[in-house]
Motif scaffolding. Structure first.
Motif, short mmCIF file in Angstrom:
data_model
loop_
_atom_site.label_atom_id
_atom_site.label_comp_id
_atom_site.label_asym_id
_atom_site.label_seq_id
_atom_site.Cartn_x
_atom_site.Cartn_y
_atom_site.Cartn_z
N THR A 223 0.84 -1.19 0.00
CA THR A 223 0.00 0.00 0.00
C THR A 223 0.88 1.24 0.00
N ASN A 224 0.25 2.39 0.07
CA ASN A 224 0.95 3.66 0.18
C ASN A 224 0.73 4.23 1.58
N SER A 225 1.74 4.89 2.11
CA SER A 225 1.67 5.42 3.47
C SER A 225 0.57 6.47 3.63
N CYS A 226 0.16 7.11 2.55
CA CYS A 226 -0.85 8.16 2.63
C CYS A 226 -2.27 7.61 2.77
N LEU A 227 -2.46 6.32 2.65
CA LEU A 227 -3.80 5.72 2.74
C LEU A 227 -4.09 5.32 4.18
N GLY A 228 -4.25 6.33 5.01
CA GLY A 228 -4.35 6.14 6.47
C GLY A 228 -5.48 5.26 6.93
N ILE A 229 -6.66 5.41 6.35
CA ILE A 229 -7.79 4.61 6.81
C ILE A 229 -7.56 3.13 6.50
N ALA A 230 -7.09 2.83 5.30
CA ALA A 230 -6.80 1.43 4.95
C ALA A 230 -5.70 0.88 5.86
N ARG A 231 -4.68 1.67 6.11
CA ARG A 231 -3.59 1.24 6.99
C ARG A 231 -4.12 0.92 8.38
N ASP A 232 -5.06 1.72 8.87
CA ASP A 232 -5.66 1.47 10.18
C ASP A 232 -6.43 0.15 10.19
N ILE A 233 -7.14 -0.13 9.12
CA ILE A 233 -7.87 -1.41 9.02
C ILE A 233 -6.88 -2.57 9.10
N TYR A 234 -5.80 -2.47 8.36
CA TYR A 234 -4.80 -3.55 8.37
C TYR A 234 -4.19 -3.72 9.77
N ALA A 235 -3.80 -2.62 10.37
CA ALA A 235 -3.16 -2.67 11.69
C ALA A 235 -4.10 -3.26 12.74
N GLN B 74 1.44 -6.18 10.22
CA GLN B 74 2.57 -5.39 10.67
C GLN B 74 3.34 -4.85 9.47
N LEU B 75 3.76 -3.61 9.59
CA LEU B 75 4.57 -2.98 8.56
C LEU B 75 5.94 -3.62 8.56
N ILE B 76 6.37 -4.19 7.42
CA ILE B 76 7.67 -4.86 7.39
C ILE B 76 8.67 -4.17 6.47
N LYS B 77 8.18 -3.25 5.61
CA LYS B 77 9.09 -2.57 4.71
C LYS B 77 8.44 -1.29 4.21
N SER B 78 9.23 -0.23 4.11
CA SER B 78 8.74 0.99 3.47
C SER B 78 9.89 1.64 2.72
N GLU B 79 9.54 2.28 1.61
CA GLU B 79 10.56 2.97 0.83
C GLU B 79 9.92 4.02 -0.06
N PRO B 80 10.63 5.11 -0.27
CA PRO B 80 10.10 6.17 -1.13
C PRO B 80 10.14 5.75 -2.60
N TYR B 81 9.19 6.29 -3.35
CA TYR B 81 9.17 6.08 -4.80
C TYR B 81 8.35 7.21 -5.42
N LYS C 5 3.79 11.79 -8.10
CA LYS C 5 4.04 12.34 -6.77
C LYS C 5 5.14 11.55 -6.06
N ASP C 6 5.75 12.19 -5.08
CA ASP C 6 6.65 11.49 -4.17
C ASP C 6 5.80 10.74 -3.15
N LEU C 7 5.95 9.44 -3.11
CA LEU C 7 5.15 8.60 -2.22
C LEU C 7 6.05 7.67 -1.42
N ILE C 8 5.45 7.00 -0.45
CA ILE C 8 6.16 5.98 0.31
C ILE C 8 5.37 4.69 0.21
N SER C 9 5.99 3.68 -0.38
CA SER C 9 5.35 2.38 -0.49
C SER C 9 5.54 1.62 0.83
N GLU C 10 4.58 0.78 1.13
CA GLU C 10 4.66 -0.03 2.34
C GLU C 10 4.25 -1.47 2.03
#
Length: 122
Positions: free
Chosen positions: A82-94, A99-106, A111-116
């Protein structure tokens, strides 16, 4: 997204993969896929809800169905990207134990985003 769906249709493994489509008042308002990444790993793909469907618990319901399906098929782990900016989806997953195991910018969608990458032991 069209490429992901086309790949799903071309290589679909019905015993191991599923797609759910959410409806609201007779209208299709969302979907999610579970794909077989390996014999022990399920991959959650493309949780999508239209604006009128958001805030109604449909995203959580779709994810719960995916997790139950993966467990019924004896997958050991479920992963998603997913992307770090998708807060509601991230909350559902958490809230479901992912658990977040990897993140990196792309750079994506111009746009400048952060993949997770997130993972859940089943």
């Amino acid at each position: 997204m069209a490429d992901i769906v086309a790949g799903y249709l071309r290589k679909h493994q019905p015993d191991w993969e599923r797609c759910w489509i959410a409806e609201l008042d007779g209208q299709r308002v969302g979907s999610v896929f579970v794909l077989r990444k390996s014999p022990t790993v399920a991959q959650l793909r493309m949780l999508i809800l239209t604006a009128p469907a958001r805030g109604r618990g449909l995203g959580a319901l779709l994810i719960d169905e995916c997790i139950a399906f993966a467990r019924s098929k004896n997958y050991k782990k479920m992963v998603l990207w997913t992307n770090s900016c998708l807060g509601i989806a991230r909350d559902i997953y958490a809230r479901r134990g992912f658990q977040l195991i990897k993140s990196e910018p792309y750079i994506g969608f111009g746009k400048d985003l952060i993949s997770e990458t997130w993972a859940l032991r089943l």
